[in-house]
Design an enzyme around this catalytic site. Structure first.
Site, PDB file in Angstrom:
ATOM      1  N   ARG A  83       0.476   2.681   2.119  1.00  0.00           N
ATOM      2  CA  ARG A  83       1.802   3.163   1.746  1.00  0.00           C
ATOM      3  C   ARG A  83       2.844   2.603   2.695  1.00  0.00           C
ATOM      4  O   ARG A  83       2.705   2.686   3.911  1.00  0.00           O
ATOM      5  CB  ARG A  83       1.821   4.704   1.798  1.00  0.00           C
ATOM      6  CG  ARG A  83       3.187   5.346   1.683  1.00  0.00           C
ATOM      7  CD  ARG A  83       3.654   5.398   0.234  1.00  0.00           C
ATOM      8  NE  ARG A  83       4.927   6.077   0.103  1.00  0.00           N
ATOM      9  CZ  ARG A  83       5.086   7.357  -0.186  1.00  0.00           C
ATOM     10  NH1 ARG A  83       4.035   8.123  -0.339  1.00  0.00           N
ATOM     11  NH2 ARG A  83       6.286   7.878  -0.326  1.00  0.00           N
ATOM     12  N   ARG A  92       4.886   2.839  -5.092  1.00  0.00           N
ATOM     13  CA  ARG A  92       3.997   3.116  -3.974  1.00  0.00           C
ATOM     14  C   ARG A  92       2.529   3.052  -4.364  1.00  0.00           C
ATOM     15  O   ARG A  92       2.157   3.344  -5.487  1.00  0.00           O
ATOM     16  CB  ARG A  92       4.330   4.463  -3.341  1.00  0.00           C
ATOM     17  CG  ARG A  92       4.018   5.722  -4.118  1.00  0.00           C
ATOM     18  CD  ARG A  92       5.070   6.088  -5.154  1.00  0.00           C
ATOM     19  NE  ARG A  92       6.438   6.136  -4.686  1.00  0.00           N
ATOM     20  CZ  ARG A  92       7.023   7.221  -4.193  1.00  0.00           C
ATOM     21  NH1 ARG A  92       6.373   8.350  -4.111  1.00  0.00           N
ATOM     22  NH2 ARG A  92       8.266   7.184  -3.821  1.00  0.00           N
ATOM     23  N   ASP A  95       0.971   8.354  -3.230  1.00  0.00           N
ATOM     24  CA  ASP A  95       1.840   9.464  -2.863  1.00  0.00           C
ATOM     25  C   ASP A  95       0.981  10.724  -2.937  1.00  0.00           C
ATOM     26  O   ASP A  95       0.338  10.975  -3.957  1.00  0.00           O
ATOM     27  CB  ASP A  95       2.969   9.536  -3.906  1.00  0.00           C
ATOM     28  CG  ASP A  95       4.119  10.420  -3.495  1.00  0.00           C
ATOM     29  OD1 ASP A  95       4.238  10.747  -2.305  1.00  0.00           O
ATOM     30  OD2 ASP A  95       4.913  10.772  -4.383  1.00  0.00           O
ATOM     31  N   ASP A  97       1.560  14.677  -2.453  1.00  0.00           N
ATOM     32  CA  ASP A  97       2.551  15.732  -2.227  1.00  0.00           C
ATOM     33  C   ASP A  97       1.862  17.093  -2.232  1.00  0.00           C
ATOM     34  O   ASP A  97       1.205  17.445  -3.215  1.00  0.00           O
ATOM     35  CB  ASP A  97       3.605  15.741  -3.344  1.00  0.00           C
ATOM     36  CG  ASP A  97       4.598  14.606  -3.225  1.00  0.00           C
ATOM     37  OD1 ASP A  97       4.771  14.083  -2.101  1.00  0.00           O
ATOM     38  OD2 ASP A  97       5.212  14.252  -4.248  1.00  0.00           O
TER      39      ASP A  97
HETATM   40  N1  ROI Z   1       7.291   9.122 -11.843  1.00  0.00           N
HETATM   41  C1  ROI Z   1       6.066   9.405 -12.305  1.00  0.00           C
HETATM   42  N2  ROI Z   1       5.835   9.305 -13.615  1.00  0.00           N
HETATM   43  N3  ROI Z   1       5.051   9.768 -11.479  1.00  0.00           N
HETATM   44  C2  ROI Z   1       5.258   9.882 -10.141  1.00  0.00           C
HETATM   45  O1  ROI Z   1       4.296  10.231  -9.403  1.00  0.00           O
HETATM   46  C3  ROI Z   1       6.520   9.609  -9.616  1.00  0.00           C
HETATM   47  N4  ROI Z   1       6.787   9.715  -8.286  1.00  0.00           N
HETATM   48  C4  ROI Z   1       7.985   9.495  -7.790  1.00  0.00           C
HETATM   49  C5  ROI Z   1       9.136   9.071  -8.643  1.00  0.00           C
HETATM   50  C6  ROI Z   1       9.629   7.740  -8.154  1.00  0.00           C
HETATM   51  C7  ROI Z   1      10.234  10.123  -8.531  1.00  0.00           C
HETATM   52  N5  ROI Z   1       8.783   8.958 -10.046  1.00  0.00           N
HETATM   53  C8  ROI Z   1       7.540   9.223 -10.513  1.00  0.00           C
HETATM   54  O2  ROI Z   1       8.206   9.668  -6.490  1.00  0.00           O
END
Ligand code: ROI
Length: 158
Positions: A83, A92, A95, A97
């Site tokens: 990342r 990325r 991610d 979260d």
């Molecule tokens: N859009 C989708 N479909 N899935 C994600 O995990 C995701 N993550 C993000 C942003 C760029 C907001 N858009 C995303 O961080």
């Protein structure tokens, strides 16, 4: 032992493999077991951004790590999987979260749980519903209510 939920997302370098690798890393964390994972879903980037499609999922963890220790562990996995943090909302490789940490409501500079954006993100709510259909958020809202109110988004179950 706390049940925490982590949203996984990737849209670079073989996203589904990134998620598989991340799940193995989550399962290997100290004081933590991977209790379950949703199906993987494909979705276009939120807000019509010019990026590759994402693969998303949600994992359930049982952990005795404190919230910031778990956050450090998640960021360590992100970093080990390449990342790079250039721009906010950039594409990325991985991610991770933390969307829920038990029924706790926490807000500090590094971490806010429940995750501030989860109610607007079908790619979080739908996989979460697979794992915990009866979930109630710390503020008393039902997951089913958030789902009914979530803006419509294209999401394919893989
Ligand atoms: N859009 C989708 N479909 N899935 C994600 O995990 C995701 N993550 C993000 C942003 C760029 C907001 N858009 C995303 O961080």
């Amino acid at each position: 032992m706390i049940r925490a939920f982590v949203a996984l997302g990737s849209n670079l370098d073989q996203p589904a493999q990134q998620l598989e690798q991340a799940l193995a890393a989550l399962n290997a964390l100290p004081n933590t077991t991977l209790a379950g994972c949703s199906s993987f879903y494909t979705s276009p980037p939120m807000a019509g951004m010019d990026q590759p499609d994402y693969v998303n999922a949600v994992a359930a963890l049982d952990t005795t790590l404190a919230p910031l220790a778990l956050l450090d562990a998640l960021q360590g996995i992100e970093t080990r999987q390449g990342r790079e943090r250039h721009t906010r909302w950039g594409a990325r490789t991985l991610d991770l979260d933390m969307i829920l940490y038990g029924d706790q409501q926490l807000s500090c500079e590094r971490l806010t749980v429940p995750h501030y954006g989860m109610a607007e993100r079908a790619f979080v709510l739908i996989p979460l519903f697979e794992l915990a259909p009866d979930l109630t958020l710390p503020d008393g809202r039902q997951l089913t209510t958030l789902l009914a109110q979530c803006p419509p988004q294209t999401l394919f179950r893989r």
